[in-house]
Design a protein around this motif. Sequence first.
Motif, PDB file in Angstrom:
ATOM      1  N   TRP A   1       0.998  -1.241  -0.078  1.00  0.00           N
ATOM      2  CA  TRP A   1       0.167  -0.084   0.043  1.00  0.00           C
ATOM      3  C   TRP A   1       0.802   1.185   0.149  1.00  0.00           C
ATOM      4  O   TRP A   1       1.052   1.794   1.011  1.00  0.00           O
ATOM      5  N   ASP A   2       1.567   1.624  -1.219  1.00  0.00           N
ATOM      6  CA  ASP A   2       2.624   2.624  -1.285  1.00  0.00           C
ATOM      7  C   ASP A   2       1.865   3.891  -1.932  1.00  0.00           C
ATOM      8  O   ASP A   2       2.563   4.610  -2.341  1.00  0.00           O
TER       9      ASP A   2
ATOM     10  N   THR B   1      -8.500  -7.322  -2.422  1.00  0.00           N
ATOM     11  CA  THR B   1      -9.453  -8.308  -1.807  1.00  0.00           C
ATOM     12  C   THR B   1     -10.110  -7.929  -0.763  1.00  0.00           C
ATOM     13  O   THR B   1      -9.643  -6.838   0.050  1.00  0.00           O
ATOM     14  N   ALA B   2     -11.241  -8.223  -0.147  1.00  0.00           N
ATOM     15  CA  ALA B   2     -11.975  -7.874   1.287  1.00  0.00           C
ATOM     16  C   ALA B   2     -10.833  -7.871   2.290  1.00  0.00           C
ATOM     17  O   ALA B   2     -10.843  -7.003   3.401  1.00  0.00           O
ATOM     18  N   LYS B   3     -10.244  -9.115   2.293  1.00  0.00           N
ATOM     19  CA  LYS B   3      -9.225  -9.216   3.540  1.00  0.00           C
ATOM     20  C   LYS B   3      -8.109  -8.408   3.564  1.00  0.00           C
ATOM     21  O   LYS B   3      -7.742  -7.655   4.505  1.00  0.00           O
ATOM     22  N   GLU B   4      -7.650  -8.122   2.191  1.00  0.00           N
ATOM     23  CA  GLU B   4      -6.503  -6.775   2.251  1.00  0.00           C
ATOM     24  C   GLU B   4      -7.016  -5.381   2.666  1.00  0.00           C
ATOM     25  O   GLU B   4      -6.280  -4.876   3.388  1.00  0.00           O
TER      26      GLU B   4
ATOM     27  N   TYR C   1      -7.116  -1.270   6.820  1.00  0.00           N
ATOM     28  CA  TYR C   1      -7.733  -0.414   7.601  1.00  0.00           C
ATOM     29  C   TYR C   1      -7.670  -0.529   9.067  1.00  0.00           C
ATOM     30  O   TYR C   1      -7.479   0.718   9.478  1.00  0.00           O
ATOM     31  N   LYS C   2      -7.415  -1.722   9.437  1.00  0.00           N
ATOM     32  CA  LYS C   2      -7.239  -2.069  10.791  1.00  0.00           C
ATOM     33  C   LYS C   2      -5.871  -1.839  11.378  1.00  0.00           C
ATOM     34  O   LYS C   2      -5.814  -1.360  12.509  1.00  0.00           O
ATOM     35  N   ALA C   3      -4.959  -1.549  10.423  1.00  0.00           N
ATOM     36  CA  ALA C   3      -3.673  -1.193  10.666  1.00  0.00           C
ATOM     37  C   ALA C   3      -3.387   0.157  10.858  1.00  0.00           C
ATOM     38  O   ALA C   3      -2.387   0.673  11.372  1.00  0.00           O
ATOM     39  N   GLY C   4      -4.476   0.943  10.410  1.00  0.00           N
ATOM     40  CA  GLY C   4      -4.355   2.259  10.468  1.00  0.00           C
ATOM     41  C   GLY C   4      -4.089   3.019   9.404  1.00  0.00           C
ATOM     42  O   GLY C   4      -3.083   2.653   8.826  1.00  0.00           O
ATOM     43  N   LEU C   5      -4.830   4.185   9.220  1.00  0.00           N
ATOM     44  CA  LEU C   5      -4.536   4.858   7.921  1.00  0.00           C
ATOM     45  C   LEU C   5      -3.616   6.101   8.063  1.00  0.00           C
ATOM     46  O   LEU C   5      -3.737   6.616   8.980  1.00  0.00           O
TER      47      LEU C   5
END
Length: 206
Positions: free
Chosen positions: A153-154, A194-197, A202-206
């Motif tokens: 996610w870069d 994917t949905a999991k990605e 998102y849960k890791a923080g934006l």
Amino acid sequence: AKKKAKGAGKREAEEAAKKAAEEEAAKAAAAAEEAKAAKANAKKELEKQKKALRKEKARLREQSARADGWVGHPGEDDVEELANSFSVQRCDEIKALYDEIEANENEDAIVAVLTGELAKLEGAKSEERKAAADAAAKRAESESKGEQKSAPWDDEDEIKLLDKACNQKFPMGTKDRWERVAEYVCEHGARPRTAKEVMTRYKAGL
């Protein structure tokens, strides 16, 4: 004379263009008003249907209470769950159920109708749970295969897309939230996700 005729022709063309523009504007305004009226009518009709449904639910509760405390009666909570399972699109069905219960003078018959309907409801819920479990298993299999290929996610624009999807388009409580977020990011972004990605990122923080 030619110059005068040319000027007159120009004015006529301008007037014709102006008239055409005014007619188009009038048509657009009329269409907008028509759409607004249609929306208002649809809202009124929906409220009318909701009111009718509330009435039928209350009537169902009243009829069910005639056998309350009888052997085998499912109880108030289950009757409430049954009543709430009907949507405005199924108002005719709940009315038919009410009529069926009302026609019975025998408490055993009322209990039989209620337990039969609750069995159908439980069967439908079981099918939904099974479908959800199957879908989850397929996602898990698909995502486990592509897990190692997950792109980093870069891209700042992609992060902004994810933020918008999660916090504006599909907030917490949205049905199939992560699947819909993934679809949105894939549609507007440059990479498949994917949905999991999207959930993990998102849960890791934006």
